[in-house]
Design a protein around this motif. Structure first.
Motif, PDB file in Angstrom:
ATOM      1  N   PHE A  94       0.800  -1.246  -0.018  1.00  0.00           N
ATOM      2  CA  PHE A  94      -0.304  -0.193  -0.489  1.00  0.00           C
ATOM      3  C   PHE A  94       0.892   0.767   0.351  1.00  0.00           C
ATOM      4  CE2 PHE A  94       0.487  -1.487   4.310  1.00  0.00           C
ATOM      5  CZ  PHE A  94       1.034  -0.617   4.750  1.00  0.00           C
ATOM      6  N   ARG A  95       0.108   1.815   0.021  1.00  0.00           N
ATOM      7  CA  ARG A  95       1.033   3.545  -0.381  1.00  0.00           C
ATOM      8  C   ARG A  95       0.983   4.179   1.398  1.00  0.00           C
ATOM      9  NH1 ARG A  95      -1.799   9.174  -2.256  1.00  0.00           N
ATOM     10  NH2 ARG A  95       0.044  10.822  -1.923  1.00  0.00           N
ATOM     11  N   LEU A  96       2.061   4.382   1.736  1.00  0.00           N
ATOM     12  CA  LEU A  96       2.153   5.233   2.916  1.00  0.00           C
ATOM     13  C   LEU A  96       2.216   6.369   2.828  1.00  0.00           C
ATOM     14  CD1 LEU A  96       2.427   4.601   6.251  1.00  0.00           C
ATOM     15  CD2 LEU A  96       4.909   3.608   5.745  1.00  0.00           C
ATOM     16  N   MET A  97       1.591   7.268   3.982  1.00  0.00           N
ATOM     17  CA  MET A  97       1.847   8.741   4.092  1.00  0.00           C
ATOM     18  C   MET A  97       1.712   8.932   5.146  1.00  0.00           C
ATOM     19  SD  MET A  97      -1.328   9.885   1.769  1.00  0.00           S
ATOM     20  CE  MET A  97      -1.357  12.076   1.778  1.00  0.00           C
ATOM     21  N   ASP A  98       3.393   8.757   5.302  1.00  0.00           N
ATOM     22  CA  ASP A  98       4.425   9.267   6.865  1.00  0.00           C
ATOM     23  C   ASP A  98       3.372  10.239   7.514  1.00  0.00           C
ATOM     24  OD1 ASP A  98       5.011   8.064   9.451  1.00  0.00           O
ATOM     25  OD2 ASP A  98       7.108   7.578   8.606  1.00  0.00           O
ATOM     26  N   ALA A  99       3.789  10.465   9.007  1.00  0.00           N
ATOM     27  CA  ALA A  99       2.725  11.797   9.190  1.00  0.00           C
ATOM     28  C   ALA A  99       3.496  11.997  10.879  1.00  0.00           C
ATOM     29  CB  ALA A  99       1.241  11.784   8.742  1.00  0.00           C
ATOM     30  N   THR A 100       3.095  13.245  11.423  1.00  0.00           N
ATOM     31  CA  THR A 100       2.658  13.110  12.951  1.00  0.00           C
ATOM     32  C   THR A 100       1.922  12.748  13.153  1.00  0.00           C
ATOM     33  OG1 THR A 100       3.572  15.718  12.761  1.00  0.00           O
ATOM     34  CG2 THR A 100       5.302  14.459  12.752  1.00  0.00           C
ATOM     35  N   CYS A 101       1.537  12.915  15.149  1.00  0.00           N
ATOM     36  CA  CYS A 101       0.108  13.481  15.382  1.00  0.00           C
ATOM     37  C   CYS A 101      -0.059  14.916  14.921  1.00  0.00           C
ATOM     38  CB  CYS A 101      -0.406  13.169  16.786  1.00  0.00           C
ATOM     39  SG  CYS A 101       0.976  11.284  16.844  1.00  0.00           S
ATOM     40  N   PRO A 102       0.611  15.559  15.646  1.00  0.00           N
ATOM     41  CA  PRO A 102       0.192  17.211  14.908  1.00  0.00           C
ATOM     42  C   PRO A 102      -0.689  17.234  13.880  1.00  0.00           C
ATOM     43  CG  PRO A 102       1.556  17.272  16.569  1.00  0.00           C
ATOM     44  CD  PRO A 102       1.729  15.811  15.889  1.00  0.00           C
ATOM     45  N   ALA A 103       0.445  16.646  12.672  1.00  0.00           N
ATOM     46  CA  ALA A 103       0.404  17.160  11.311  1.00  0.00           C
ATOM     47  C   ALA A 103      -1.288  16.343  11.055  1.00  0.00           C
ATOM     48  CB  ALA A 103       1.369  16.466  11.097  1.00  0.00           C
ATOM     49  N   ARG A 121       4.695  23.998  13.554  1.00  0.00           N
ATOM     50  CA  ARG A 121       5.851  24.038  13.648  1.00  0.00           C
ATOM     51  C   ARG A 121       6.270  22.665  13.580  1.00  0.00           C
ATOM     52  NH1 ARG A 121       8.384  29.310  13.225  1.00  0.00           N
ATOM     53  NH2 ARG A 121       6.753  30.888  13.676  1.00  0.00           N
ATOM     54  N   GLY A 122       7.438  22.551  14.032  1.00  0.00           N
ATOM     55  CA  GLY A 122       7.712  21.531  14.718  1.00  0.00           C
ATOM     56  C   GLY A 122       8.432  20.090  13.558  1.00  0.00           C
ATOM     57  N   LEU A 123       8.624  20.578  12.019  1.00  0.00           N
ATOM     58  CA  LEU A 123       8.527  19.546  10.817  1.00  0.00           C
ATOM     59  C   LEU A 123       9.870  20.523  10.315  1.00  0.00           C
ATOM     60  CD1 LEU A 123       4.827  18.830   9.441  1.00  0.00           C
ATOM     61  CD2 LEU A 123       6.510  18.042  11.127  1.00  0.00           C
ATOM     62  N   ILE A 124      10.197  21.646  10.838  1.00  0.00           N
ATOM     63  CA  ILE A 124      11.462  21.589   9.666  1.00  0.00           C
ATOM     64  C   ILE A 124      12.369  20.669  10.374  1.00  0.00           C
ATOM     65  CG2 ILE A 124      13.166  23.672   9.262  1.00  0.00           C
ATOM     66  CD1 ILE A 124      10.607  23.918   8.580  1.00  0.00           C
ATOM     67  N   GLY A 125      12.973  20.080   8.952  1.00  0.00           N
ATOM     68  CA  GLY A 125      14.398  19.594   9.445  1.00  0.00           C
ATOM     69  C   GLY A 125      14.163  18.165   9.366  1.00  0.00           C
ATOM     70  N   SER A 126      12.790  18.674   9.349  1.00  0.00           N
ATOM     71  CA  SER A 126      12.875  16.566   9.323  1.00  0.00           C
ATOM     72  C   SER A 126      12.066  15.514   8.686  1.00  0.00           C
ATOM     73  CB  SER A 126      11.662  15.856  10.408  1.00  0.00           C
ATOM     74  OG  SER A 126      10.381  14.558  10.119  1.00  0.00           O
ATOM     75  N   ASP A 127      12.452  14.774   8.149  1.00  0.00           N
ATOM     76  CA  ASP A 127      12.814  13.875   6.942  1.00  0.00           C
ATOM     77  C   ASP A 127      11.793  13.450   6.268  1.00  0.00           C
ATOM     78  OD1 ASP A 127      12.444  11.643   8.736  1.00  0.00           O
ATOM     79  OD2 ASP A 127      13.478  10.625   7.490  1.00  0.00           O
ATOM     80  N   LEU A 128      10.691  13.557   6.469  1.00  0.00           N
ATOM     81  CA  LEU A 128       9.237  13.481   6.954  1.00  0.00           C
ATOM     82  C   LEU A 128       9.090  14.754   5.599  1.00  0.00           C
ATOM     83  CD1 LEU A 128       7.073  12.662   9.560  1.00  0.00           C
ATOM     84  CD2 LEU A 128       7.519  11.621   8.097  1.00  0.00           C
ATOM     85  N   VAL A 129       9.500  15.463   5.783  1.00  0.00           N
ATOM     86  CA  VAL A 129       8.922  17.068   4.989  1.00  0.00           C
ATOM     87  C   VAL A 129       9.252  16.395   3.772  1.00  0.00           C
ATOM     88  CG1 VAL A 129       9.489  19.527   4.628  1.00  0.00           C
ATOM     89  CG2 VAL A 129       9.129  19.007   6.778  1.00  0.00           C
ATOM     90  N   THR A 130      10.483  15.793   3.193  1.00  0.00           N
ATOM     91  CA  THR A 130      11.101  15.576   2.175  1.00  0.00           C
ATOM     92  C   THR A 130       9.834  14.122   1.497  1.00  0.00           C
ATOM     93  OG1 THR A 130      12.631  14.275   3.254  1.00  0.00           O
ATOM     94  CG2 THR A 130      13.650  16.337   2.594  1.00  0.00           C
ATOM     95  N   ARG A 131       9.619  13.010   2.547  1.00  0.00           N
ATOM     96  CA  ARG A 131       8.752  12.332   2.015  1.00  0.00           C
ATOM     97  C   ARG A 131       7.237  12.444   1.968  1.00  0.00           C
ATOM     98  NH1 ARG A 131      10.983   7.411   2.746  1.00  0.00           N
ATOM     99  NH2 ARG A 131       8.830   7.029   3.692  1.00  0.00           N
ATOM    100  N   ARG A 132       6.833  14.281   2.427  1.00  0.00           N
ATOM    101  CA  ARG A 132       5.593  14.050   1.633  1.00  0.00           C
ATOM    102  C   ARG A 132       5.111  15.887   1.077  1.00  0.00           C
ATOM    103  NH1 ARG A 132       1.382  12.776   5.449  1.00  0.00           N
ATOM    104  NH2 ARG A 132       0.379  13.731   4.224  1.00  0.00           N
TER     105      ARG A 132
END
Length: 269
Positions: A94-103, A121-132
């Protein structure tokens, strides 16, 4: 007007390709409805975990009904990792859309408010930003050298949960589980299973009114006693850790998962 239906008819309202919002384990998981969904087998579901998933999500994944999973985690808690989720990620099932609880919550609140996005805020610098790629980083227009992430609105087609009770008008008591209200406000339709249905209005009683999701946001209700089992339901019953553990052991293989689900379906029949 809220419809009062069977759990099978409730599940029939979740069609192929539906974006389906599901609550965290402690907030009222509609497990009996999950069995009914699996029996009907809608395809290519887009699950939105609010904000994490557990047994319910793992079962839907194991049944092969999920095309996209948007979540910040999937786990069976003390019973360990979610085996169908782990297999599915490794096998790219399946396609995984990885996130955080606040997002996740920010996206739902944006939909609730009718705006296209919310800044977070709080996501800057995380690899999640590049994956989403659907998350956008912009400069704060009210500051300098202040990047911020824009989270697009998450508007589910359907949200589904279990609650202790509803009244004949379609009001549902959710108590302090306000994330259930956020799910309902953000979604196009809300489906609820409940332990019982009372004849008097939940809104007429000062002790319950503040914890009510009004019927305006509830499309259909099905009465299903013990409908969250083996998960707990606040103020009603505790979780059945042994049953969750049995699932975790059985679902280590796809064959074990299918045997467990067949036995569960036979028991429910």
């Amino acid at each position: 007007m809220t419809d009062f239906v069977t759990v099978s008819a409730l599940a029939a309202r979740i069609g192929n390709g539906a974006k389906l919002a599901l609550p965290v384990d402690y907030a009222g998981v509609a497990m009996a409805a999950t069995d009914a969904i699996i029996a009907r087998a809608p395809r290519d579901l887009h699950l939105v975990c609010v904000p994490t998933g557990g047994l319910q999500v793992d079962m839907l994944l194991g049944a092969g009904l999920v095309g996209t999973l948007e979540t910040s985690a999937v786990s069976l808690g003390e019973a360990g990792s979610a085996p169908c989720f782990v297999r599915g990620v490794r096998g790219e099932a399946f396609r995984l859309m990885d996130a955080t609880c606040p997002a996740i919550h920010a996206g739902l609140i944006a939909a609730q408010k009718g705006v296209p996005f919310l800044p977070l805020r709080g996501l800057i610098g995380s690899d999640l930003v590049t994956r989403r790629p659907d998350w956008k980083v912009i400069d704060n227009p009210f500051g300098e050298n202040d990047p911020i992430v824009l989270i697009p609105a998450i508007e589910p087609d359907v949200c589904l949960f279990h609650a202790p009770e509803a009244d004949r008008m379609g009001n549902v008591w959710i108590g302090r589980r306000r994330e259930l209200a956020t799910m309902a406000y953000a979604s196009k339709r809300t489906l609820v299973t409940v332990e019982r249905i009372r004849e008097d209005s939940l809104l007429a009683d000062e002790k319950t009114a503040a914890g009510v999701l009004p019927a305006l946001y509830v499309d259909a209700v099905a009465k299903v006693p013990n409908g969250a089992w083996p998960y707990a339901l606040w103020g009603e019953y505790a979780a059945d850790g042994e049953e969750i553990g049995r699932y975790a052991e059985a679902a280590r293989t796809q064959e074990g998962f299918e045997a467990f689900m067949a036995a569960r379906a036979e028991k429910a029949a």
